[in-house]
Design a protein around this motif. Structure first.
Motif, PDB file in Angstrom:
ATOM      1  N   GLN A 164       0.838  -1.207   0.000  1.00 26.97           N
ATOM      2  CA  GLN A 164       0.000   0.000   0.000  1.00 26.97           C
ATOM      3  C   GLN A 164       0.867   1.249   0.000  1.00 26.97           C
ATOM      4  O   GLN A 164       1.966   1.250   0.562  1.00 26.97           O
ATOM      5  N   ALA A 165       0.354   2.286  -0.604  1.00 31.37           N
ATOM      6  CA  ALA A 165       0.991   3.605  -0.569  1.00 31.37           C
ATOM      7  C   ALA A 165      -0.004   4.567   0.074  1.00 31.37           C
ATOM      8  O   ALA A 165      -1.162   4.633  -0.342  1.00 31.37           O
ATOM      9  N   VAL A 166       0.440   5.272   1.104  1.00 32.33           N
ATOM     10  CA  VAL A 166      -0.463   6.125   1.883  1.00 32.33           C
ATOM     11  C   VAL A 166      -0.055   7.589   1.772  1.00 32.33           C
ATOM     12  O   VAL A 166       1.105   7.946   1.970  1.00 32.33           O
ATOM     13  N   ARG A 167      -1.025   8.411   1.468  1.00 29.50           N
ATOM     14  CA  ARG A 167      -0.839   9.873   1.410  1.00 29.50           C
ATOM     15  C   ARG A 167      -1.750  10.485   2.473  1.00 29.50           C
ATOM     16  O   ARG A 167      -2.958  10.254   2.489  1.00 29.50           O
ATOM     17  N   VAL A 168      -1.170  11.251   3.398  1.00 27.21           N
ATOM     18  CA  VAL A 168      -1.925  11.831   4.508  1.00 27.21           C
ATOM     19  C   VAL A 168      -2.179  13.318   4.249  1.00 27.21           C
ATOM     20  O   VAL A 168      -1.249  14.075   3.945  1.00 27.21           O
ATOM     21  N   TRP A 169      -3.454  13.704   4.354  1.00 27.10           N
ATOM     22  CA  TRP A 169      -3.854  15.104   4.229  1.00 27.10           C
ATOM     23  C   TRP A 169      -4.297  15.600   5.613  1.00 27.10           C
ATOM     24  O   TRP A 169      -5.265  15.098   6.176  1.00 27.10           O
ATOM     25  N   SER A 170      -3.586  16.580   6.164  1.00 26.47           N
ATOM     26  CA  SER A 170      -3.943  17.145   7.463  1.00 26.47           C
ATOM     27  C   SER A 170      -4.902  18.316   7.268  1.00 26.47           C
ATOM     28  O   SER A 170      -4.580  19.286   6.582  1.00 26.47           O
ATOM     29  N   ILE A 171      -6.070  18.195   7.854  1.00 24.05           N
ATOM     30  CA  ILE A 171      -7.102  19.233   7.751  1.00 24.05           C
ATOM     31  C   ILE A 171      -7.021  20.094   9.000  1.00 24.05           C
ATOM     32  O   ILE A 171      -7.381  19.666  10.093  1.00 24.05           O
ATOM     33  N   ASP A 172      -6.556  21.300   8.853  1.00 21.59           N
ATOM     34  CA  ASP A 172      -6.349  22.171  10.016  1.00 21.59           C
ATOM     35  C   ASP A 172      -7.415  23.271  10.068  1.00 21.59           C
ATOM     36  O   ASP A 172      -8.531  23.043  10.513  1.00 21.59           O
ATOM     37  N   ASP A 173      -7.077  24.470   9.590  1.00 16.96           N
ATOM     38  CA  ASP A 173      -8.018  25.594   9.632  1.00 16.96           C
ATOM     39  C   ASP A 173      -9.272  25.336   8.807  1.00 16.96           C
ATOM     40  O   ASP A 173     -10.321  25.934   9.055  1.00 16.96           O
TER      41      ASP A 173
END
Length: 230
Positions: A164-173
């Motif tokens: 698997q290849a994982v891309r993390v998107w951090s949702i802040d403001d």
């Protein structure tokens, strides 16, 4: 702060506007802690989910977990949390530099041939290829994490079960601004669609063989339905 329902609706609207091929969704609720989670399985353009127990070899899963503290904070606000407020604030503001945040993970499941499953030593090269495919997009400077699962059975050679290849998107403001969140999800969907197309072009398996293997098992009804909270 946006509610869970607002968050899901914006995410699904962005995926549908990008015309990403959605196979199915799964929405779960933790009956003990009352946390919620959602996963959305997407396929390359033109690839069909044959509604079998075996999932398509190449797929991307968009997933996130919505903690119970987020639900309290989004529905009641900090002014009405009373004694719970301190506990919630400690959890939400664990990182004082960025404030409340939520991670959306996009996991790409890579199809493997029988030869690749037997070649454990080939994993570094496979991971490097995935990184090169992602770098070719030239969309983001963020990195992608590649992981694998290997099984070791007595008397047998090791086997690569999955990659698997994982891309993390951090949702802040964007948790507070629906317009900003829509922009973030637009970028996510643009990258997701492009990555699926590149992976599909690179990892072309024999669809006839794959379908034949799937048809050995009983079919199950599986279709894309919007989560009831969306």
């Amino acid at each position: 702060m946006l509610t869970y329902e607002n968050f899901v609706s914006i995410l699904l609207a962005s995926i549908e506007e990008a015309e990403i091929n959605i196979a199915y969704t799964q929405e779960l609720i933790d009956t003990h802690a009352l946390g919620r989670s959602l996963s959305i399985t997407c396929l390359p353009d033109g690839v069909e989910d044959h509604q079998e127990p075996i999932e398509p070899g190449l797929r991307a899963v968009v997933a996130f977990r919505w903690s119970p503290e987020f639900t309290i904070f989004s529905l009641r606000g900090s002014a009405s949390l009373d004694n719970i407020e301190r506990f919630v604030d400690e959890r939400l503001y664990a990182n004082p530099l960025s404030g409340p945040s939520l991670d959306v993970e996009v996991t790409y499941h890579i199809p493997l041939t029988q030869e690749q499953q037997r070649d454990v030593n080939g994993l570094p090269g496979l991971a490097n290829t995935i990184h090169e495919i992602y770098a070719a997009l030239a969309i983001s400077e963020d990195s992608m994490r590649v992981s694998s699962q290997i099984s070791f059975l007595v008397g047998r050679t090791p086997k690569v079960d999955s990659v698997q290849a994982v891309r993390v998107w951090s949702i802040d403001d964007a948790l507070y601004d629906p317009e900003l969140l829509a922009v973030v999800f637009e970028e996510l969907c643009s990258e997701l669609r492009a990555m699926l197309e590149l992976l599909h072009a690179h990892y072309e398996l024999s669809t006839d063989e794959e379908i034949a293997n799937q048809n050995e098992m009983l079919a199950q009804d599986r279709q894309y339905l919007k989560p009831p909270t969306a």
